[in-house]
Design an enzyme around this catalytic site. Structure first.
Site, PDB file in Angstrom:
ATOM      1  N   LYS A  10      -8.925  73.518 -26.860  1.00 30.93           N
ATOM      2  CA  LYS A  10      -9.945  72.471 -26.717  1.00 30.93           C
ATOM      3  C   LYS A  10     -10.054  71.607 -27.968  1.00 30.93           C
ATOM      4  CE  LYS A  10     -12.455  74.489 -22.930  1.00 30.93           C
ATOM      5  NZ  LYS A  10     -11.566  75.652 -22.664  1.00 30.93           N
TER       6      LYS A  10
HETATM    7  C1  PLP Z   1     -10.892  75.987 -21.517  1.00 31.59           C
HETATM    8  C2  PLP Z   1      -9.794  76.962 -21.594  1.00 31.59           C
HETATM    9  C3  PLP Z   1      -8.851  77.114 -20.539  1.00 31.59           C
HETATM   10  C4  PLP Z   1      -8.976  76.354 -19.228  1.00 31.59           C
HETATM   11  O1  PLP Z   1      -8.697  74.985 -19.356  1.00 31.59           O
HETATM   12  P1  PLP Z   1      -9.144  73.957 -18.209  1.00 31.59           P
HETATM   13  O2  PLP Z   1      -8.930  72.625 -18.801  1.00 31.59           O
HETATM   14  O3  PLP Z   1     -10.617  74.235 -17.972  1.00 31.59           O
HETATM   15  O4  PLP Z   1      -8.334  74.209 -16.999  1.00 31.59           O
HETATM   16  C5  PLP Z   1      -7.805  78.000 -20.706  1.00 31.59           C
HETATM   17  N1  PLP Z   1      -7.689  78.738 -21.833  1.00 31.59           N
HETATM   18  C6  PLP Z   1      -8.571  78.632 -22.854  1.00 31.59           C
HETATM   19  C7  PLP Z   1      -8.387  79.500 -24.055  1.00 31.59           C
HETATM   20  C8  PLP Z   1      -9.642  77.746 -22.784  1.00 31.59           C
HETATM   21  O5  PLP Z   1     -10.513  77.641 -23.806  1.00 31.59           O
END
Ligand code: PLP
Length: 479
Positions: A119
């Protein structure tokens, strides 16, 4: 470049990037998409491969962002992108390095940023864009968010030290991992307020919704959000599909991506990169036990889960009951029929909690045309893949990444997938050390930047599960 809502009808007018940046959801409840996708050809890709090699990730990110942003002067946009992807902020100065496992599977490492999860890739750019645009408008914003772990720390690391932005982040008291708590609560910044709510994550989200429905309060304090439906986040994520592709495919031959998915934000960016002409063979959507999306791609039925049906898993950042970015893909699948999208995601979901596209003429061919295949994993599958991957050459993967690795290897073994596959690594193992220890019997290594964070003073206030109490905290800080 103009942006329109997924629910737009033929009379809707397009909006500019900076207007939709601060807005999030479109007024009609839809999500913004560019009117059309800019196209990138083989020659351009070859030039970008060289650019990435010589000038680094930020230079590539500027090129990609320039295709989508035309209301920020180029020199300013370049500065924004360079600040977002400053190599010093990342554990690896390559920002998104790729490595290859002994069985040939590639990993693209997206979790080298300040919070050790993918993120950061989006949030770092969003933070810089927000600061720039707020300053240009002489405005301020109050970011009110709810987090169960990864989003909160990524947002806080991206928004701290920005005077035009005040962050109030709600988290469920005592429910995040000690490492996640330490990441957020160790931040000592006048613009960041951590609030531990006596409740669960859904309570935190309900409070955010309730405060947002108080129009007077929302306006007085300019309450905004940085959630995953923001187009700026999706745009930032498109870049790493290009970066990974350019490193893996020396000759421009297609590659596939396996993506650990929850809200469909990460893989929506892959879909957009593919629509832009990036030679992506398959987009492999991987879910955990919360398999809303796997079910859709296998059956055509999208069925939102209730909270009782939403499992708490060992890949908690993918524990979702509905996929907030999925509407973007459905809009393309239905060839941007906004009125139809509005009915499906509005009336139909509200009334029945589901819709079914399997009767759509050529549904299977359509999904195939967009390159999607899917699968899911169980806790036992993820543990097995963490062990198998570690045994092969000592590489440690976190449980979210293990989910993508599991689905990729399963589809490769059954012949449903072929050619080079890149699994996206979305978190460092240190964030989920409990599961790593369960799988391997050892504690994952801790990058030096996170040494001793649990011992730092904690900056967090506790609050009852009550929107009025949270409003009072916001007023007390801002008045
Ligand atoms: C948010 C997140 C995901 C999922 O990503 P999306 O964009 O919601 O599909 C997968 N792995 C981690 C570690 C995350 O923080």
């Amino acid at each position: 470049m103009r942006y329109i809502s997924t629910r737009a009808n033929s009379t809707s007018e397009g909006r500019q990037f900076c207007d939709i940046l601060l807005e999030g959801l479109a007024p009609d409840g839809g999500l913004y998409l560019p009117e059309s996708y800019p196209q990138v050809g083989a020659e351009q890709l070859a030039a970008w491969r060289e650019l990435l090699r010589t000038d680094g990730y930020a230079a590539l990110a500027f090129e990609v962002a320039s295709l989508f942003v035309d209301d920020i002067p180029a020199a300013d946009l370049r500065g924004i992108v360079e600040r977002a992807y400053e190599p010093d902020k990342f554990i690896d100065p390559a920002i998104v390095p790729v490595t290859q496992l002994p069985d040939g599977l590639w990993l693209a490492h997206l979790s080298n940023g300040p919070s050790a999860a993918f993120k950061d890739m989006a949030m770092q750019l969003l933070g810089e864009l927000f600061e720039y645009e707020l300053e240009r408008r002489g405005a301020t914003i109050t970011i009110l968010g709810a987090t169960s772990g990864d989003t909160g720390s990524a947002a806080e690391y991206a928004l701290m030290g920005k005077p035009a932005v005040q962050v109030f982040m709600l988290s469920p008291l005592g429910r995040m991992t000690p490492f996640q708590q330490a990441q957020m609560f160790s931040i000592d910044d006048p613009g960041i307020t951590n609030i531990a709510v006596a409740g669960v994550f859904d309570d935190c989200q309900d409070i955010v919704k309730e405060i947002n429905s108080d129009a007077a309060f929302k306006q007085q304090y300019a309450v905004g959000a940085v959630n995953s439906i923001n187009w700026g986040r999706v745009l930032a994520q498109v870049v790493y599909y290009f970066a990974a592709f350019l490193q893996v495919s020396a000759d421009g031959a297609p590659v596939s991506f396996a993506v650990p998915s929850g809200n469909f934000g990460n893989i929506a960016a892959g879909h957009i990169a593919r629509m832009m002409g990036l030679p992506i063979h398959r987009l492999v959507l991987a879910t955990n036990e919360n398999d809303v999306l796997d079910e859709f791609f296998r059956t055509g039925r999208y069925r939102v889960r209730g909270s009782a049906e939403t499992h708490e898993t060992s890949s908690p950042s993918m524990d979702i009951s509905k996929a907030s970015n999925f509407e973007r893909f459905v809009a393309d699948l239905l060839e941007r029929d906004g009125e139809r999208v509005a009915i499906l995601f509005g009336k139909e979901l509200r009334a029945t909690g589901q819709f079914d596209l399997s009767d759509e003429p050529g549904f299977v061919e359509q999904v195939e045309r967009f390159g999607f295949v899917s699968g899911s994993s169980t806790h036992a599958d993820r543990l097995a893949r963490i062990r198998e991957t570690h045994a092969a050459d000592g590489t440690m993967i976190d449980p979210h990444t293990a989910d993508a690795v599991h689905v990729a290897r399963t589809l490769l073994a059954s012949g449903e997938l072929d050619g080079p596959v890149v699994a996206l690594e979305t978190a460092l193992p240190v964030k989920f050390s409990g599961t790593i220890t369960e799988a391997l019997g050892i504690v994952p290594p801790r990058p030096p930047v996170f040494e001793g964070i649990e011992d730092l003073p904690r900056h967090v206030v506790e609050a009852p599960n009550d929107a009025e109490a949270i409003k009072a905290l916001i007023r007390a800080k801002l008045d």
